[in-house]
Structure formats: structure tokens, C-alpha cells
Design a protein around this motif. Structure first.
Motif, short mmCIF file in Angstrom:
data_model
loop_
_atom_site.label_atom_id
_atom_site.label_comp_id
_atom_site.label_asym_id
_atom_site.label_seq_id
_atom_site.Cartn_x
_atom_site.Cartn_y
_atom_site.Cartn_z
N THR A 69 -31.50 -17.80 -39.33
CA THR A 69 -32.47 -16.73 -39.12
C THR A 69 -32.44 -15.73 -40.27
O THR A 69 -33.50 -15.26 -40.72
N ALA A 70 -31.25 -15.41 -40.74
CA ALA A 70 -31.12 -14.46 -41.84
C ALA A 70 -31.85 -14.93 -43.10
O ALA A 70 -32.43 -14.13 -43.83
N PHE A 71 -31.86 -16.25 -43.32
CA PHE A 71 -32.45 -16.78 -44.56
C PHE A 71 -33.88 -17.30 -44.39
O PHE A 71 -34.67 -17.23 -45.33
N SER A 72 -34.21 -17.83 -43.21
CA SER A 72 -35.51 -18.48 -43.05
C SER A 72 -36.32 -17.97 -41.86
O SER A 72 -37.39 -18.51 -41.58
N GLY A 73 -35.81 -16.97 -41.14
CA GLY A 73 -36.56 -16.40 -40.04
C GLY A 73 -36.21 -17.02 -38.69
O GLY A 73 -35.59 -18.08 -38.60
N TRP A 74 -36.65 -16.33 -37.63
CA TRP A 74 -36.24 -16.72 -36.29
C TRP A 74 -36.72 -18.10 -35.83
O TRP A 74 -36.01 -18.75 -35.05
N PRO A 75 -37.89 -18.61 -36.30
CA PRO A 75 -38.26 -19.96 -35.83
C PRO A 75 -37.23 -21.02 -36.22
O PRO A 75 -36.94 -21.93 -35.43
N ILE A 76 -36.67 -20.91 -37.43
CA ILE A 76 -35.65 -21.87 -37.86
C ILE A 76 -34.36 -21.62 -37.09
O ILE A 76 -33.64 -22.56 -36.73
N GLY A 77 -34.08 -20.35 -36.81
CA GLY A 77 -32.92 -20.04 -35.98
C GLY A 77 -33.02 -20.70 -34.62
O GLY A 77 -32.03 -21.22 -34.08
N ILE A 78 -34.21 -20.69 -34.05
CA ILE A 78 -34.43 -21.33 -32.74
C ILE A 78 -34.23 -22.84 -32.84
O ILE A 78 -33.64 -23.46 -31.94
N ILE A 79 -34.70 -23.43 -33.93
CA ILE A 79 -34.52 -24.87 -34.12
C ILE A 79 -33.04 -25.23 -34.11
O ILE A 79 -32.61 -26.19 -33.46
N VAL A 80 -32.23 -24.46 -34.84
CA VAL A 80 -30.78 -24.70 -34.85
C VAL A 80 -30.20 -24.46 -33.46
O VAL A 80 -29.35 -25.23 -32.98
N ILE B 298 -18.08 -24.00 -29.51
CA ILE B 298 -19.49 -24.24 -29.19
C ILE B 298 -20.37 -23.16 -29.83
O ILE B 298 -21.49 -23.43 -30.28
N ALA B 299 -19.85 -21.92 -29.89
CA ALA B 299 -20.62 -20.80 -30.45
C ALA B 299 -20.86 -20.93 -31.94
O ALA B 299 -21.66 -20.19 -32.51
N LEU B 300 -20.21 -21.90 -32.58
CA LEU B 300 -20.52 -22.17 -34.00
C LEU B 300 -22.00 -22.46 -34.19
O LEU B 300 -22.57 -22.16 -35.24
N ILE B 301 -22.62 -23.05 -33.18
CA ILE B 301 -24.06 -23.31 -33.26
C ILE B 301 -24.82 -21.99 -33.36
O ILE B 301 -25.79 -21.86 -34.13
N ILE B 302 -24.39 -20.98 -32.60
CA ILE B 302 -25.06 -19.67 -32.64
C ILE B 302 -24.80 -18.97 -33.97
O ILE B 302 -25.68 -18.30 -34.52
N VAL B 303 -23.59 -19.13 -34.51
CA VAL B 303 -23.30 -18.60 -35.85
C VAL B 303 -24.28 -19.18 -36.85
O VAL B 303 -24.89 -18.47 -37.66
#
Length: 304
Positions: free
Chosen positions: A276-287, A265-270
Motif C-alpha cells: 500500500t505504501a508503494f502502490s496504493g490500497w488496491p494492491i494492498g488489498i490484493i496482497v 500469519i500477520a506477515l501478510i498484513i506487513v
């Protein structure tokens, strides 16, 4: 799909795990710069972006669901002894119908990817072959098995990046992240039935730790706001290490299984961390928004 209806066949596809595969695609879009392009060219790029995201998300659903269903088909005789409650050995799902379903899902996965571009179709076909190879051969190989399983996930991340084929050529080594992570899960999961594999559990933990270092390094290289990846990595650590430590202490199959479930399940967090590393935290939140759905499905369907 006979007297038991569709539910046993859905069980074969591991729905909670399928959601983690969608996260691969969305993270791949971040690596390819597709989210950034959509944000800056939303008038012209909006429709094409969503079409590509939909087709590749559907592709990975077909590939993952078909691949894991074939895993149960290949293991039907062994599961009759070790896990008789599973859909096929319990008689709730027909092996022949499950085979037709699985093959159809894999073909659909490749055809969906082909709607985006030729590179995506080739990667999808490769993932399908690797998945079936693992189900019938790789899982029985002590060293090559985890690598085989990891390559399936690597291909899935590259499938997301293939929305921009020229980026795949430049940044394909990033696929080592899911390879190492999933290889670690595969190694650890071998103790789910019999337990007693402390050395493997420690080795898996070290492999997990290496993922943290690499993702933070990528964030440092890719973004001046690299510290924004830290909350995502903290969440990943919280998800991974407490159940792993309990598994190491007890070496009991049920706790090893819980550790594996958490890691899957943590693969989603990976993927959220990579995005986030490539496009910033807003995209990280979307994922990361895929996580509650996966956790909910994990309560309804088996993860391992």
C-alpha cells in the motif's frame, strides 16, 4: 512417501507459512513498481508480468517449504523428546525421504527464480543457504540466530523486488523491515517450550512497534495518499498485540505459541502495508487476500 501418504510431508512444509512468503514476493513487486507498470502498460506488459509473478511465487514456495522442512529434519532428535507428535519423531514421515524432498524444493526454488533473471537466481540461492544455515547452526545462536532467520525473510522480499534488478541496488535497505520483524518473532518463539521470558517478549513488542513507524514513514515519503496505509497498520496491530500482551501477562508457553503464530500469519498484513505504501490500497488489498487462505491452512497445519 510410504504408508502415511503425503500429509505428514505437507505438515513439514508449514503450508500456512508458505502463503506468507508469497506475500513477500507480491509486496516486492509493489516496491519494484511492477504492479504500477502492469496497470499502465497492460497490453504490452501483461504476459511478462504474470510470468515473472508466477515464477517468483513458485520460487518462494520451494525455498520456504524446503527451508522449514529441513528445520524439522535438523530437530528430529530433540523433537523426539519435546514434540514427539511431529511427523518425523512420530514415524509418520521418513527422515531420509523428507531430506530428499527438502533438497528438491530448495533446488526448485533457485531454478524457478532463474527463469526471471540472474539477480533473482543469486538471491534465491542465498536464501536457500541462509535457511539451511539457520536450521543447523543459527537457531542455536542467541544473538546471531534471530538475525540469521530475519535475513532469510529479507532475502525473500528482495527476491520479489528482483523482478527489476536495478531497483534492488537502490532500495535494498528496505529489507531491514522483515529482518527486524522476523528477528522479533524468532526471539519470542524461544519461550514456546519453557516460557518465562518476559524481557524478551517486551523487546519483541518494541521491535514490532518500530515496524509500524518505518512503514508509515515509507508511505509518507512514497505517496501523497499515505493515510491509506493506516487501516492496514490498524489491522496489523489488532493481529499482533492482544496475543502478545496475553503472553507477557501469563508467560505460559501456550500463549507465547499463540503470539508467535499470530505474528507469522500477520506477515501478510506487513506485506500488504508495504504494498500500500508503494502502490496504493488496491494492491494492498490484493496482497491481503492471501490472509484468509493462510488462516484456513493454519487450522489444518501447524504454524510453529
Amino acid at each position: 512417501m510410504a504408508k502415511n501418504g503425503i500429509f505428514p510431508y505437507l505438515q513439514l512444509t508449514r503450508p500456512a507459512n508458505v502463503i506468507t512468503a508469497i506475500a513477500d514476493i507480491w509486496a516486492g513487486f509493489a516496491i519494484a513498481g511492477a504492479w504500477d507498470y502492469m496497470a499502465t502498460n497492460w497490453i504490452y506488459g501483461d504476459q511478462q508480468f504474470w510470468q515473472n509473478l508466477l515464477w517468483l511465487s513458485l520460487s518462494t514456495i520451494g525455498l520456504y517449504a524446503g527451508g522449514v522442512a529441513f528445520n524439522d529434519i535438523a530437530d528430529a532428535e530433540l523433537d523426539a523428546i519435546e514434540r514427539p507428535e511431529r511427523p518425523i519423531p512420530s514415524g509418520r514421515a521418513s527422515k531420509s525421504k523428507a531430506t530428499v524432498m527438502s533438497l528438491g524444493l530448495l533446488i526448485f526454488g533457485v531454478l524457478a527464480a532463474a527463469q526471471v533473471n540472474f539477480t533473482a537466481a543469486i538471491i534465491a540461492a542465498s536464501v536457500a543457504v541462509l535457511a539451511v544455515a539457520y536450521d543447523y547452526w543459527g537457531k542455536h545462536q542467541r544473538i546471531l540466530g534471530p538475525i540469521n532467520m530475519g535475513l532469510c525473510r529479507s532475502g525473500n522480499l528482495l527476491l520479489g523486488i528482483s523482478v527489476a534488478p536495478e531497483v534492488v541496488e537502490k532500495i535494498w535497505p528496505i529489507a531491514l523491515i522483515p529482518l527486524v520483524y522476523v528477528a522479533a518473532i524468532t526471539m519470542i518463539s524461544r519461550g514456546e517450550v519453557h516460557g518465562k521470558n518476559r524481557k524478551i517478549l517486551f523487546a519483541g513488542g518494541l521491535m514490532y512497534a518500530s515496524i509500524f513507524v518505518v512503514i508509515f514513514g515509507l508511505a509518507y515519503l512514497e505517496s501523497p495518499g499515505y493515510l491509506q496505509v493506516l487501516p492496514f497498520l490498524a489491522l496489523l496491530g489488532y493481529m499482533l498485540f492482544p496475543p502478545l500482551m496475553k503472553a507477557i501477562r501469563t508467560q505460559e508457553p501456550k500463549f507465547i505459541g499463540k503470539s508467535v503464530k499470530a505474528a507469522v500469519i500477520a506477515l501478510i498484513i506487513v506485506n500488504a502495508s508495504i504494498a500500500t505504501a508503494f502502490s496504493g490500497w488496491p494492491i494492498g488489498i490484493i496482497v491481503l487476500l492471501l490472509l484468509p487462505l493462510s488462516l484456513w491452512l493454519a487450522k489444518k497445519f501447524a504454524v510453529t
